[in-house]
Design an enzyme around this catalytic site. Structure first.
Site, PDB file in Angstrom:
ATOM      1  N   SER A  39      21.368 -77.320   1.826  1.00  0.00           N
ATOM      2  CA  SER A  39      22.643 -77.984   1.921  1.00  0.00           C
ATOM      3  C   SER A  39      23.287 -77.672   3.257  1.00  0.00           C
ATOM      4  CB  SER A  39      23.591 -77.760   0.817  1.00  0.00           C
ATOM      5  OG  SER A  39      23.162 -78.536  -0.318  1.00  0.00           O
TER       6      SER A  39
ATOM      7  N   GLU B 141       0.995 -22.431  39.649  1.00  0.00           N
ATOM      8  CA  GLU B 141      -0.378 -23.306  40.190  1.00  0.00           C
ATOM      9  C   GLU B 141      -0.409 -23.282  41.741  1.00  0.00           C
ATOM     10  OE1 GLU B 141      -1.832 -25.656  38.192  1.00  0.00           O
ATOM     11  OE2 GLU B 141      -0.810 -24.343  36.689  1.00  0.00           O
TER      12      GLU B 141
END
Length: 794
Positions: free
Chosen positions: A482, A86
């Protein structure tokens, strides 16, 4: 001379004009420039990581997959590769490379349009963070000005660090660290030359050169990067040749997200967004610490899956997934091609039935031959909601349920012994032993926490997260039945009742004058037991005793007790709430039960212990504080009675642990919901089972049968991690030997007695006058119960 003077004057004027135009252009462009100094506060979108208590990554949240690293955390050869590709003169120029600009200008002139930018790394940083991606000379001029300014504001290493973290490298990977994980399954610090050159090849066209989709294009560009490094003298010929000859081997770093404990991870995600907002969660790079572990998560999810599959089988065979015509069968088999090493014992796969006999079915799975013996089909009865599975004849003839062309699920029982063929082992000639399977439609949840700290160790919110994200542990509100009764009896103990109080178990009718209806509740087994100890009423889950106690206390007392235990649901002023008619989440029930497992104070469950930002600064810490709810004595007595539920009632399956355990089952009308909540001092676990759209699960699909086996399965997998512990009796508790029939003190030598705990000063003072005339069960058992019926079944 005259012309020379005129030329000089014109030339001077042109110079002034050009200078003035340049200054004007610069001012015009510079006046509209963003503040380059914001780059010094580089704060890009980062991956948020969720960690287990062991430091393993449970999951990740992100919009851009980026992990912030310093230059020291990137292999030096990778830094060189990106510079070669680059901006080879990065450390020499001041933000703009005139050679690069000239080269780009020539290319653009030849093309008649802007096709090349000639940007330096500094300019790319500027373009990425401050400017739009448009291609224009004005933007290039802005880019150059800002690049020069940035070079005088940050060091070269700082700019390069930003670039190496910011650059997009395809496959949702931003920055070198994310790309290293995505393409090579390693960290950026571990990259070799060939791998580094491949990553450096990607910025030019990251999507087009993605090596997963375009390996040839990526390889070609990789060679260019290596050539650049060789020409620059940054690598020698030997290094170059070695990198060129290295094959391209791609692999992703495993991401456990949504694989292990997906319901837990999703619940953490939802809570983080509620706390910090979606942007912070998906871009903030947070580090989230949870108290869970892979072992607990796997144990819970596997136990739930097995339990729901067993429940589905008890409802019989729903039929094949499909039946396909002969001309379509080869296409199905081509999609089912398996590597024999990929299928583990017990793992499921779809198979094609090719032939059926009474003794079983021949099947195909890809290129392999399989056999499903009829013995694995015994459960595949015709469904009959009115009868228990054991009351329906088991399948003994495979032709009753399967036929050629059927597509069914099957699990691997045994692979064939490999046969040697051409010097290699071959499994295609053998017969795979398989078992018929069926995916459940029923759903359920497991929720497990440490009652001492509130740490949620396991959460499984359904059979398959990828099919349904709905979390039945935290989002589903279902009637606990229950399982709610311990809350009723906790209130009773503070209002004149003791574990030895006697209440009549007899028919009960409640007339609602507003609705002009009557309610006639009954016990599970449909019989009445007359005068009953409170102890037996809870242990045997007697509905009618519970309702009479609730009526005597008043509904508001039950609501207040529920509120004190952290349950904030809306309760109607209705006696049915005593039997668990109000829908509650499994999480809230576990929270309420934590008061019984502790000293009477409950803890709010916590899935998140702490959150740190991307720099490691603590921004949230969840220090659980217990909430006072009931007395220690009250909690201990309820726990003692719930231990009796395990020893002598519907929670009997938990005995297999061989440890002190308290627990309570719950079953609603028509067996639409099944619950089991059980705990030790160190671990409290709740299980829920039921259809998402409530419907009967079938005869005897109770908490004892549908839910508690899942609880036991999970606990057996994790129990050895904890030392054996019993519940500590508080100082204010006394124990007395009680006559199981009268609830009075039992004189020496009396049969049918039990030891019960009392708050000091509430124990009976009178002795029973009953003579010891028979030797009954000393535990005080009497009459048939849900457990009695289930024990007969098994």
């Amino acid at each position: 001379m005259k012309y020379l003077k005129i030329f000089s004057i014109l030339f001077f004027v042109l110079i002034l004009a050009a200078t003035a135009a340049g200054i004007g252009l610069y001012k015009w462009v510079a006046d509209d420039l963003p503040d380059y100094r914001t780059i010094s506060d580089y704060n890009p979108p980062l991956v948020t990581k969720v960690l287990t208590r062991d430091g393993d990554v449970l999951g990740q949240f992100y919009r851009e997959k980026r992990y912030l690293v310093s230059l020291d955390e990137i292999a030096p050869v990778a830094v060189k590769a990106f510079l070669a590709s680059e901006d080879a003169r990065f450390y020499e120029h001041e933000g703009v490379s005139m050679l690069g600009v000239a080269r780009a200008a020539i290319q653009n002139f030849k093309a008649g349009e802007i096709v090349q930018g000639g940007s330096t790394i500094t300019q790319q940083v500027i373009k990425s963070l401050l400017l739009t991606p448009e291609r224009s000379y004005t933007r290039k001029l802005k880019e150059a000005i800002l690049a020069y300014r940035l070079e005088n504001h940050l060091t070269k290493d700082e700019i390069l660090t930003i670039y190496m973290n910011q650059i997009f490298l395809g496959s949702r990977a931003y920055g070198v660290e994310a790309a290293s994980r995505e393409y090579f399954g390693k960290h950026a610090q571990e990259l070799n030359l060939a791998e580094a050159a491949l990553l450096a090849a990607l910025p030019k066209a990251p999507s087009r050169l993605n090596p997963y989709r375009n390996p040839q294009g990526a390889r070609h560009r990789q060679m260019y990067v290596l050539s650049r490094m060789l020409n620059l003298g940054w690598i020698d010929e030997e290094e170059y040749q070695e990198a060129v000859s290295e094959p391209l081997e791609l692999q992703r770093m495993p991401d456990p997200s949504w694989q292990v404990g997906p319901y837990y991870l999703e619940e953490v995600r939802r809570r983080l967004i509620a706390m910090f907002g979606e942007d912070k969660v998906y871009e903030g790079g947070l580090v989230v610490q949870t108290p869970t572990s892979f072992k607990h998560l796997d144990a819970a999810q596997n136990a739930l899956r097995r339990g729901l599959e067993d429940s589905a089988k008890r409802r019989g065979w729903r039929g094949p997934l499909d039946n396909i015509e002969p001309e379509m069968q080869q296409g199905f088999l081509m999609q089912q091609i398996l590597d024999p090493e990929d299928l583990a014992k017990g793992q499921w796969t779809k198979v094609l039935v090719t032939d059926v006999q009474i003794s079983g079915a021949d099947v195909r799975l890809g290129d392999f031959q399989g056999r499903i013996d009829v013995s694995t089909m015994e459960w595949a009865r015709t469904p009959d909601p009115s009868r228990a599975p054991e009351e329906v004849r088991a399948i003994r003839d495979a032709t009753r349920i399967l036929e050629p062309g059927d597509i069914v699920w099957a699990s691997l029982q045994q692979k064939p012994q490999p046969q040697e063929k051409n010097g290699e082992e071959d499994t295609r000639t053998g017969i795979w032993e398989l078992a018929l399977e069926q995916k459940p439609e029923i759903q359920g949840a497991v929720y497990s926490m440490d009652p001492r700290t509130g740490d949620v160790l396991a959460l499984a919110g359904g059979y398959n997260f990828h099919q349904s994200h709905f979390n039945r542990a935290t989002q589903a509100r279902r009637q606990p039945g229950s399982a709610f009764k311990p809350i009723v009896y906790s209130a009773a103990l503070d209002n004149g009742y003791t574990s030895a109080s006697i209440v009549l178990d007899a028919p009960f009718v409640y007339d609602d004058h507003q609705t002009l209806t009557s309610w006639r509740p009954s016990n599970f087994e449909g019989v009445f037991h007359g005068p009953t100890l409170i102890r037996d009423a809870l242990v045997k889950s007697r509905n009618l005793v519970t309702i009479r106690v609730a009526q005597n206390l008043g509904v508001n007392e039950l609501i207040d007790r529920s509120r004190s235990l952290g349950i904030q649901e809306e309760f109607p002023s209705d006696l049915t709430i005593s039997l668990g008619s109000v829908p509650i989440t499994l999480e809230d029930m576990c929270q309420a039960f934590s008061a019984f497992a502790r000293d009477g104070s409950y803890v709010v469950p916590r899935l998140i212990i702490s959150v740190s930002d991307s720099w490691g600064q603590l921004i949230y810490e969840n220090n659980t504080q217990p909430v006072e709810a009931i007395s220690h004595e009250n909690a201990y007595i309820i726990t003692n009675l719930l231990q009796e539920v395990v020893a002598d009632g519907t929670g009997w399956r938990a005995r297999v642990l061989g440890r002190p355990v308290a627990g309570k089952t719950g079953t609603t009308n028509q067996q639409k919901d099944a619950w089991y909540l059980g705990y030790s001092p160190y671990l409290l676990t709740g299980v829920y089972v039921g259809f998402d759209h409530p419907e009967p699960m079938g005869r005897f699909e109770t908490g004892a049968r549908a839910a508690s086996p899942i609880w036991v399965d999970y606990r057996k997998q994790v129990e050895d991690d904890y030392p054996v512990q019993d519940f500590q009796r508080p100082p204010g508790i006394v124990t007395a030997r009680i006559d199981a029939e009268s609830g009075l003190l039992a004189p020496s030598g009396m049969d049918n007695t039990i030891f019960l705990p009392f708050k000091a000063g509430t124990e009976p003072t009178r002795k029973s006058a009953r003579a010891a005339t028979s030797r009954e069960d000393s535990s005080g058992r009497s009459g048939s119960t849900e457990e009695d019926l289930l024990m007969q079944i098994y």
